[in-house]
Design a protein around this motif. Structure first.
Motif, short mmCIF file in Angstrom:
data_model
loop_
_atom_site.label_atom_id
_atom_site.label_comp_id
_atom_site.label_asym_id
_atom_site.label_seq_id
_atom_site.Cartn_x
_atom_site.Cartn_y
_atom_site.Cartn_z
N ASN A 252 63.38 64.67 48.85
CA ASN A 252 62.29 64.78 49.83
C ASN A 252 62.74 64.38 51.23
O ASN A 252 62.35 65.00 52.22
N GLU B 137 56.21 73.67 49.84
CA GLU B 137 55.30 72.57 49.51
C GLU B 137 55.65 71.30 50.29
O GLU B 137 54.78 70.49 50.61
N ARG B 138 56.94 71.14 50.58
CA ARG B 138 57.36 69.94 51.32
C ARG B 138 56.77 69.93 52.73
O ARG B 138 56.56 68.86 53.33
N VAL C 41 56.67 65.68 47.86
CA VAL C 41 56.52 66.38 46.58
C VAL C 41 56.95 65.42 45.47
O VAL C 41 58.11 65.00 45.42
N SER C 42 56.04 65.06 44.60
CA SER C 42 56.31 64.08 43.56
C SER C 42 57.32 64.59 42.54
O SER C 42 57.55 65.80 42.42
N SER D 211 56.98 64.64 39.36
CA SER D 211 56.29 65.47 38.34
C SER D 211 56.08 66.88 38.86
O SER D 211 56.22 67.86 38.11
N ARG D 212 55.76 67.01 40.13
CA ARG D 212 55.57 68.34 40.72
C ARG D 212 56.92 69.07 40.84
O ARG D 212 56.99 70.28 40.62
N ASN E 126 59.33 68.75 38.77
CA ASN E 126 59.56 69.25 37.41
C ASN E 126 58.81 70.55 37.15
O ASN E 126 59.33 71.49 36.55
N GLU E 127 57.56 70.59 37.61
CA GLU E 127 56.74 71.80 37.43
C GLU E 127 57.34 72.98 38.19
O GLU E 127 57.43 74.10 37.65
N LEU E 128 57.74 72.74 39.43
CA LEU E 128 58.33 73.82 40.24
C LEU E 128 59.62 74.33 39.61
O LEU E 128 59.88 75.53 39.61
N GLU F 291 58.76 76.44 36.54
CA GLU F 291 58.25 77.75 36.96
C GLU F 291 59.38 78.67 37.39
O GLU F 291 59.43 79.85 37.02
#
Length: 598
Positions: free
Chosen positions: A235, A470-471, A476-477, A479-480, A482-484, A487
């Motif tokens: 980040n 998103e940054r 951006v956490s 966990s997010r 990981n989701e990105l 995907e």
């Protein structure tokens, strides 16, 4: 019994005796500080120079920058090598800080010069770039003038440069040190071992499924434990980058990476369009291989697994001999160069735990040498990594005949030379295959590289693009992240990979490269272009080596579109060009599937 023993540990003393305590190294650093000071003085004078002296002064400044860059590259590469072989070398860390400060000053000076070029009226500009003494730098000067259009004022760019060392590059350096410090405890057969990240990653191609699986989950556990720290580092790097882009009035994060790689967005889009169009055959390959192991889908820890009987060890001596023999089939210059690199101790390949996890090639333009760094693991994957890094080194060697700043080439073409060398070795191994099983094994290794370039690299591109979007909105956490990542992997692999690591964003060092943002698409570009070059070499035989070297030598003085048009007569903004390379890889996948079926 072998007659020749090639050293596994490189020779750095030839470059600078006494390592991080080298007097010669410190003298070069002092010399650089003086040279940069002189350049800054020249640039102050350049602002008020009279028109009749502009031509001479532009030439003087260009040559001065070239001299600095050559010595600075020598120093930076040496410090990188010191920290790769011994990540906790405190003296090297101190030298890195000093070199980073000099790097920031020269980058700031270049930006000042670029702004000065932008202020020159068009009539005088035409005289400058057509001048016979500056004609070799016509492309570079036009490129620098164009870059100046997106820069901030000289004062603000200087402020950015001051912040870059401690607020940007420092995060990337911290990531490398942190990753190198991680130790992985893992049970291998009857023995409990403590391995580096690089050694553990090497186990992904181990013949034992249990060891591959154990290594995979051991690393996953570490990434999960340390994900918050990795998220902070990533980040901070992206946040700084985006803030500078915002100040410069840029919204598209690809503007600078494309400019740095001398590619148009039209070319990049054409390449990804072709990749997406031909993915189905590679999905079939993954599914076929999964079924061989009794699975419906490819398990991520099985992706690098060898198949057939060719999982025997390839010791380092045999690997070197194989590379030399098959480089000689391509051309005398490539064999000559590789032999020199192996005999003179340019390669660090020893398998030990206290070294960096990342393979690389470092250029030393002042002495006309390179150094290759890796952890050799006695398997085909290590053999190919060795060939890959030697490809970079051969490119550096070809550029010795090029003047000054035109030696500096973009990463896109750098990855072409490296994957071209891999292609020579893989195809040679395939030609020597003595059975269907052997051929399947090698086709599998070849196809893994296709999947990496068409799926894994695509996932990196998709992730990095989405992450930066998103940054812009804030932190951006983990966990997010990981989701990105998940995907991006799902899209790039079309859902064909089971258990892909959501933490790929944490352990892929390319995301943390502050000097080379968006270091992903260059691999796919280089891979597909190298296939086209390799096909040409098969048509023309050994005489193609001269054409290849000429292409490499032009790689620092023109756009990739112009480079390929000049040497291959091809338009890389066209999807058709990239489809030709994809079709060659599709044939490999179809052959693999047919051999399994039969």
């Amino acid at each position: 019994m072998k007659n020749t023993i090639y050293p596994k540990v490189w020779n750095l003393d030839k470059l600078y005796p006494d390592g991080s305590k080298s007097t010669q190294l410190n003298n070069h650093i002092k010399q650089l500080e003086v040279m940069v000071g002189e350049l800054e003085g020249k640039l102050d004078s350049f602002k008020n120079i009279v028109e009749e002296n502009v031509l001479l002064e532009v030439e003087s400044i260009i040559n001065h920058i070239a001299d600095i860059r050559i010595i600075l590259s020598q120093v930076n590469s040496f410090i990188t090598c010191l920290l790769a072989q011994k990540p906790k070398d405190l003296n090297a860390m101190t030298l890195r800080e000093v070199a980073s400060s000099i790097n920031a000053r020269i980058e700031s000076a270049i930006k000042t010069f670029q702004c000065g070029l932008l202020n020159i009226d068009q009539c005088l500009w035409k005289r400058i770039i057509e001048n016979k003494d500056l004609h070799n730098y016509k492309f570079l000067l036009n490129e620098w003038r164009k870059k100046a259009e997106i820069l901030l004022s000289e004062e603000k760019e200087s402020l950015v440069s001051d912040l870059i060392v401690d607020s940007y590059h420092a995060w990337g350096q911290f990531y490398n040190s942190f990753l190198s410090s991680i130790k992985v405890e893992i049970q291998i057969e009857e023995e409990r071992k403590e391995l580096s990240v690089g050694q553990t990653i090497n186990l992904r191609s181990h013949h034992s499924k249990e060891i591959r699986k154990t290594a995979h989950y051991a690393l996953e556990s570490i990434w999960k434990e340390k994900e918050e720290l990795f998220a902070q580092i990533l980040n901070h790097i992206a946040g700084f980058r985006l803030k500078v882009l915002e100040k410069r009035g840029l919204d598209n994060v690809l503007v600078e990476p494309l400019m740095d790689n001398r590619l148009t967005e039209e070319t990049l889009n054409a390449m990804w369009t072709a990749v997406s169009k031909y993915k189905k055959t590679f999905l079939d390959y993954l599914n076929t291989k999964a079924k061989m192991d009794g699975d419906k889908m490819m398990k991520s820890y099985n992706f690098w697994a060898p198949i057939g009987k060719s999982n025997q060890k390839i010791d380092y001596e045999d690997a070197v001999d194989f590379i030399l023999k098959n480089f000689s089939q391509f051309g005398n210059e490539m064999e000559r160069f590789a032999l020199k690199a192996f005999k003179n101790g340019w390669v660090e390949a020893e398998n030990r735990s206290n070294k960096s996890a990342v393979a690389f090639c470092a250029s030393f333009p002042l002495t006309g040498e390179s150094r290759v760094f890796m952890t050799y693991g006695d398997r085909i994957t290590s053999l190919l990594t060795l060939a890959h890094e030697l490809g970079h080194a051969f490119h550096n060697d070809a550029m010795k005949a090029v003047d000054g700043l035109n030696r500096i080439y973009p990463l896109s073409i750098a990855e072409t030379a490296s994957t071209f060398s891999e292609q020579i070795i893989l195809d040679a191994a395939l030609d020597n295959a003595e059975s269907t099983e052997e051929k399947l094994f090698l086709l599998d290794e070849k196809l893994k590289r296709s999947v990496m370039n068409f799926m894994n690299i695509h996932s990196r591109f998709l992730f990095e693009k989405k992450f930066h979007e998103e940054r812009k909105m804030g932190f951006v956490s983990s966990s997010r992240l990981n989701e990105l990542m998940q995907e991006a992997l799902d899209v790039a692999y079309d859902g064909s990979l089971d258990g892909a690591s959501q933490y790929t964003w944490a352990w892929t060092p390319h995301y943390y490269l502050t000097k080379s943002p968006f270091y992903n698409f260059q691999y796919t570009f280089g891979y597909l272009l190298s296939l086209t070059l390799y096909a040409k070499s098969k048509e023309k035989g050994k005489e193609f080596e001269n054409d290849y070297i000429e292409l490499l030598r032009d790689s620092g003085s023109m756009s990739m579109e112009d480079l390929v048009m000049k040497h291959l007569g091809e338009d890389i903004t066209s999807v058709d060009f990239w489809e030709n390379g994809m079709k060659l890889c599709v044939k490999d996948a179809e052959e693999f599937i047919n051999l399994i079926s039969s």
